[in-house]
Design a protein around this motif. Structure first.
Motif, PDB file in Angstrom:
ATOM      1  N   SER A  73      21.781   4.148  16.141  1.00 38.63           N
ATOM      2  CA  SER A  73      20.935   4.709  16.902  1.00 38.63           C
ATOM      3  C   SER A  73      20.794   6.453  16.831  1.00 38.63           C
ATOM      4  CB  SER A  73      21.692   4.531  18.478  1.00 38.63           C
ATOM      5  OG  SER A  73      22.990   5.341  18.518  1.00 38.63           O
ATOM      6  N   LEU A  74      19.854   6.821  17.435  1.00 31.24           N
ATOM      7  CA  LEU A  74      19.547   8.278  17.074  1.00 31.24           C
ATOM      8  C   LEU A  74      19.368   8.921  18.545  1.00 31.24           C
ATOM      9  CD1 LEU A  74      18.810  10.947  15.681  1.00 31.24           C
ATOM     10  CD2 LEU A  74      16.402  10.258  15.806  1.00 31.24           C
ATOM     11  N   LEU A  75      20.125   9.738  19.134  1.00 25.31           N
ATOM     12  CA  LEU A  75      20.033  10.443  20.254  1.00 25.31           C
ATOM     13  C   LEU A  75      19.829  11.775  20.101  1.00 25.31           C
ATOM     14  CD1 LEU A  75      20.686  10.680  23.569  1.00 25.31           C
ATOM     15  CD2 LEU A  75      23.039  11.208  22.877  1.00 25.31           C
ATOM     16  N   ILE A  76      18.713  12.074  20.830  1.00 25.65           N
ATOM     17  CA  ILE A  76      18.284  13.550  20.457  1.00 25.65           C
ATOM     18  C   ILE A  76      18.490  14.026  22.266  1.00 25.65           C
ATOM     19  CG2 ILE A  76      16.250  15.388  20.532  1.00 25.65           C
ATOM     20  CD1 ILE A  76      14.961  13.057  18.816  1.00 25.65           C
ATOM     21  N   THR A  77      19.477  15.234  22.055  1.00 25.62           N
ATOM     22  CA  THR A  77      19.758  15.816  23.543  1.00 25.62           C
ATOM     23  C   THR A  77      18.725  16.941  23.902  1.00 25.62           C
ATOM     24  OG1 THR A  77      21.166  17.120  22.324  1.00 25.62           O
ATOM     25  CG2 THR A  77      22.079  14.836  23.294  1.00 25.62           C
ATOM     26  N   ALA A  78      18.538  17.054  25.196  1.00 23.76           N
ATOM     27  CA  ALA A  78      17.981  18.091  25.780  1.00 23.76           C
ATOM     28  C   ALA A  78      16.416  18.328  25.053  1.00 23.76           C
ATOM     29  CB  ALA A  78      18.799  19.345  25.615  1.00 23.76           C
ATOM     30  N   SER A  79      15.761  17.067  25.030  1.00 26.11           N
ATOM     31  CA  SER A  79      14.334  17.037  24.423  1.00 26.11           C
ATOM     32  C   SER A  79      13.545  18.349  24.677  1.00 26.11           C
ATOM     33  CB  SER A  79      13.899  15.601  24.769  1.00 26.11           C
ATOM     34  OG  SER A  79      13.294  15.801  26.036  1.00 26.11           O
ATOM     35  N   ARG A  80      12.589  18.606  24.018  1.00 28.33           N
ATOM     36  CA  ARG A  80      11.710  19.785  23.971  1.00 28.33           C
ATOM     37  C   ARG A  80      10.481  18.954  23.506  1.00 28.33           C
ATOM     38  NH1 ARG A  80      15.296  23.546  19.922  1.00 28.33           N
ATOM     39  NH2 ARG A  80      17.106  23.777  21.323  1.00 28.33           N
ATOM     40  N   ALA A  81       9.332  19.626  23.825  1.00 25.31           N
ATOM     41  CA  ALA A  81       7.947  19.261  23.638  1.00 25.31           C
ATOM     42  C   ALA A  81       7.699  19.179  22.068  1.00 25.31           C
ATOM     43  CB  ALA A  81       6.852  20.041  24.014  1.00 25.31           C
ATOM     44  N   ALA A  82       8.481  20.020  21.539  1.00 24.24           N
ATOM     45  CA  ALA A  82       8.220  20.020  19.883  1.00 24.24           C
ATOM     46  C   ALA A  82       8.844  18.627  19.391  1.00 24.24           C
ATOM     47  CB  ALA A  82       8.903  21.584  19.452  1.00 24.24           C
ATOM     48  N   ASP A  83       9.696  18.104  19.922  1.00 25.05           N
ATOM     49  CA  ASP A  83      10.308  16.773  19.530  1.00 25.05           C
ATOM     50  C   ASP A  83       9.296  15.813  19.483  1.00 25.05           C
ATOM     51  OD1 ASP A  83      13.478  17.665  21.216  1.00 25.05           O
ATOM     52  OD2 ASP A  83      12.797  18.278  19.215  1.00 25.05           O
ATOM     53  N   THR A  84       8.202  16.040  20.088  1.00 25.27           N
ATOM     54  CA  THR A  84       7.132  14.816  19.942  1.00 25.27           C
ATOM     55  C   THR A  84       6.820  14.222  18.614  1.00 25.27           C
ATOM     56  OG1 THR A  84       6.152  15.230  22.222  1.00 25.27           O
ATOM     57  CG2 THR A  84       4.838  14.118  20.701  1.00 25.27           C
ATOM     58  N   ALA A  85       6.882  13.101  18.079  1.00 16.52           N
ATOM     59  CA  ALA A  85       6.776  12.693  16.754  1.00 16.52           C
ATOM     60  C   ALA A  85       7.200  11.222  16.543  1.00 16.52           C
ATOM     61  CB  ALA A  85       7.813  13.622  15.690  1.00 16.52           C
TER      62      ALA A  85
END
Lengths: 111, 117
Positions: A73-85
């Motif tokens: 699993s991949l967890l991205i915390t505190a997501s940002r608009a720039a994480d859109t991909a």
């Protein structure tokens, strides 16, 4: 043949929330790598986890590996608009061998 | 930070023509790969190259494809007679390949978008 498969295929969340993506594979591996791809662009290496590791961190990224379940699993915390991909997992049966990619998860972060 | 570079970024060619896609790998990396991604599909392995020879190739990598490192730095993929279905994004990747923890990371170039008409 081994194959990485991600789920969900698409994920849409609000900025600031955490995003979790999963990957399953079929055969034994040496390592599993996660990549990010912005639309129509190249693959950016995020993190590599080896088969004898259970968890790795890099900044806001946390990757886990469960070899008994053949999943990661991949967890991205505190997501940002720039994480859109799109995010892909890829497995290698031996260290320097080819990577086998999954279909990817398309992540959308809404501002 | 060293990067993999690829040229051209976009190539348009007619069916039956030969194309050469070029990659400048990260220096001192030992393993080289070509992958492709047809629009909307997953990334597929084509070929790996180590010690100046092909170490593995996929079923896609038929006699129409070839790879070489002509000058010890550039790494090229040649498609002799392109077909419509060769239209895809082609990625070059490198791997350091030493017995250290981080050396199995494959670093990808930005890709060449090949359009066969």
């Amino acid at each position: 043949s081994q194959q990485g498969e991600e789920d969900p295929q698409a994920l849409s969340i609000q900025e600031g929330e955490n995003a979790t993506m999963n990957c399953s594979y079929k055969t034994s591996i040496n390592n599993l790598q996660w990549y990010r791809q912005n639309s129509g662009r190249g693959l950016v290496h995020l993190i590599l986890i080896r088969s004898n590791e259970r968890e790795k961190h890099s900044g806001r990224l946390r990757v886990t590996l469960d070899t008994s379940k053949k999943s990661s699993s991949l967890l991205i915390t505190a997501s940002r608009a720039a994480d859109t991909a799109s995010y892909f997992c890829a497995t290698a049966s031996e260290g320097a061998q080819k990577l086998v990619f999954g279909q990817g998860t398309r992540l959308t972060i809404n501002p | 930070e060293p990067e993999v570079t690829q040229t051209p970024s976009h190539q348009v060619t007619q069916m039956g023509q030969e194309v050469i896609l070029r990659c400048v790998p990260i220096s001192n990396h030992l393993y080289f790969y070509w992958y492709r991604q047809i629009l909307g599909q997953k990334v597929e392995f084509l070929v790996s190259f180590y010690n100046n020879e092909i170490s593995e190739k996929s079923e896609i990598f038929d006699d129409q494809f070839s790879v070489e490192r002509p000058d010890g730095s550039n790494f090229t993929l040649k498609i002799r007679s392109t077909k419509l279905e060769d239209s895809a994004m082609y990625f070059c990747a490198n791997l350091l390949g030493l017995a250290t923890t981080s050396s199995y990371e494959q670093y990808f170039g930005p890709g060449t978008r090949l359009t066969v008409t």
